[in-house]
Design a protein around this motif. Structure first.
Motif, PDB file in Angstrom:
ATOM      1  N   ASN A 146     -14.115-140.698  85.802  1.00 22.57           N
ATOM      2  CA  ASN A 146     -14.901-140.548  84.870  1.00 22.57           C
ATOM      3  C   ASN A 146     -16.036-140.637  85.324  1.00 22.57           C
ATOM      4  OD1 ASN A 146     -13.647-138.023  83.456  1.00 22.57           O
ATOM      5  ND2 ASN A 146     -12.763-139.748  82.300  1.00 22.57           N
ATOM      6  N   VAL A 147     -16.581-142.030  85.756  1.00 25.59           N
ATOM      7  CA  VAL A 147     -17.676-142.735  85.542  1.00 25.59           C
ATOM      8  C   VAL A 147     -18.859-141.859  87.055  1.00 25.59           C
ATOM      9  CG1 VAL A 147     -19.202-145.246  86.799  1.00 25.59           C
ATOM     10  CG2 VAL A 147     -16.841-145.313  85.518  1.00 25.59           C
ATOM     11  N   CYS A 148     -20.269-142.298  86.348  1.00 25.02           N
ATOM     12  CA  CYS A 148     -21.368-140.982  86.816  1.00 25.02           C
ATOM     13  C   CYS A 148     -21.700-141.693  88.643  1.00 25.02           C
ATOM     14  CB  CYS A 148     -22.149-140.778  85.770  1.00 25.02           C
ATOM     15  SG  CYS A 148     -23.191-142.201  85.629  1.00 25.02           S
ATOM     16  N   HIS A 166     -24.595-142.296  89.745  1.00 26.50           N
ATOM     17  CA  HIS A 166     -25.920-142.661  88.574  1.00 26.50           C
ATOM     18  C   HIS A 166     -27.228-142.841  89.428  1.00 26.50           C
ATOM     19  CE1 HIS A 166     -24.811-146.738  89.064  1.00 26.50           C
ATOM     20  NE2 HIS A 166     -26.541-146.639  89.141  1.00 26.50           N
ATOM     21  N   THR A 175     -22.406-145.802  91.839  1.00 23.18           N
ATOM     22  CA  THR A 175     -21.932-145.346  90.871  1.00 23.18           C
ATOM     23  C   THR A 175     -20.552-146.452  90.836  1.00 23.18           C
ATOM     24  OG1 THR A 175     -20.007-143.923  90.558  1.00 23.18           O
ATOM     25  CG2 THR A 175     -19.441-145.104  92.035  1.00 23.18           C
ATOM     26  N   GLY A 217     -21.143-146.480  82.452  1.00 24.20           N
ATOM     27  CA  GLY A 217     -21.348-144.697  83.088  1.00 24.20           C
ATOM     28  C   GLY A 217     -20.160-144.572  83.230  1.00 24.20           C
ATOM     29  N   ASP A 218     -19.654-144.171  81.948  1.00 22.58           N
ATOM     30  CA  ASP A 218     -18.298-143.036  81.459  1.00 22.58           C
ATOM     31  C   ASP A 218     -18.221-142.093  80.761  1.00 22.58           C
ATOM     32  OD1 ASP A 218     -15.653-141.726  80.686  1.00 22.58           O
ATOM     33  OD2 ASP A 218     -14.496-143.699  79.966  1.00 22.58           O
ATOM     34  N   MET A 219     -18.725-140.674  81.649  1.00 18.73           N
ATOM     35  CA  MET A 219     -18.675-139.473  81.069  1.00 18.73           C
ATOM     36  C   MET A 219     -18.350-139.104  80.155  1.00 18.73           C
ATOM     37  SD  MET A 219     -20.626-137.604  83.589  1.00 18.73           S
ATOM     38  CE  MET A 219     -21.509-137.039  84.261  1.00 18.73           C
ATOM     39  N   PHE A 244     -21.702-141.681  76.784  1.00 21.75           N
ATOM     40  CA  PHE A 244     -22.303-141.433  77.311  1.00 21.75           C
ATOM     41  C   PHE A 244     -24.298-141.896  77.475  1.00 21.75           C
ATOM     42  CE2 PHE A 244     -24.199-139.674  81.611  1.00 21.75           C
ATOM     43  CZ  PHE A 244     -23.738-140.491  82.027  1.00 21.75           C
ATOM     44  N   ASP A 291     -22.557-136.294  89.109  1.00 25.37           N
ATOM     45  CA  ASP A 291     -21.111-135.940  88.918  1.00 25.37           C
ATOM     46  C   ASP A 291     -20.958-137.286  88.865  1.00 25.37           C
ATOM     47  OD1 ASP A 291     -21.330-133.532  90.821  1.00 25.37           O
ATOM     48  OD2 ASP A 291     -22.458-133.922  92.398  1.00 25.37           O
ATOM     49  N   ARG A 292     -18.920-137.612  88.964  1.00 29.94           N
ATOM     50  CA  ARG A 292     -18.530-138.108  88.475  1.00 29.94           C
ATOM     51  C   ARG A 292     -16.912-138.772  89.565  1.00 29.94           C
ATOM     52  NH1 ARG A 292     -16.605-136.290  82.487  1.00 29.94           N
ATOM     53  NH2 ARG A 292     -18.127-134.816  82.710  1.00 29.94           N
TER      54      ARG A 292
END
Length: 168
Positions: free
Chosen positions: A47-49, A51, A61, A67-69, A73, A157-158
């Protein structure tokens, strides 16, 4: 599916469009390869984006701290952190930053890479010898090409999940 020659050194990143298969290069950058596997096995990259995604350049990323959406977040913080583990020393090599290679993101300090990485959209040879190359996409580059652009993207996006192929 691409032929996976070494499941212990292959990463599968699930994106919204499909899987990206990355062959790690432990013979070239053993510490960076090991770190990616450790973070993947701990579920840290899930789930990290993405960025920082620059058309014609790269998609960045891997900020597991910010970065965890799914976890409080804030896109403005994504890209400012790493992991709870110490930074890694540079593992520069003669491998070029070609399209599809995985590079270690870092600050101005060459020995500051931690968890963040980028995938090159094109041959970015101006990065050669300055950023550690530790993997290459062997399947699914079309899914990388489809990642939403922006610095940061308005709707990033992730990485849905990141796994070591040996564990998948």
């Amino acid at each position: 599916m691409a032929e996976i020659k070494d499941p212990e050194n292959t990463i599968i990143i699930e994106l919204k469009g499909g899987n990206v298969v990355i062959e790690l290069l432990p013979d070239v950058a053993p510490k960076h390869s090991e770190r990616m596997k450790e973070l993947a096995r701990g579920g840290e990259y899930d789930n990290v984006c993405f960025h920082r995604v620059i058309d014609g350049f790269m998609a960045q990323t891997g900020d597991v701290a910010n970065g965890d959406m799914e976890d409080g977040f804030n896109i403005r913080m994504a890209g400012t952190g790493g992991s709870s583990m110490p930074d890694l020393p540079a593992e520069f090599s003669k491998l070029p930053h070609d399209r599809g290679t995985l590079g270690a993101a870092r600050s101005a300090n060459p020995n500051s890479a931690n968890s963040q990485f980028f995938i090159n959209f094109s041959d970015n040879h101006f990065l050669n010898g300055q950023y550690t190359v530790y993997g290459r996409v062997i399947e699914g580059m079309e899914h990388v090409d489809a990642i939403t652009r922006g610095e940061p993207p308005a709707e990033p996006d992730r990485m849905i999940s990141v796994k070591v192929a040996a564990d998948a």
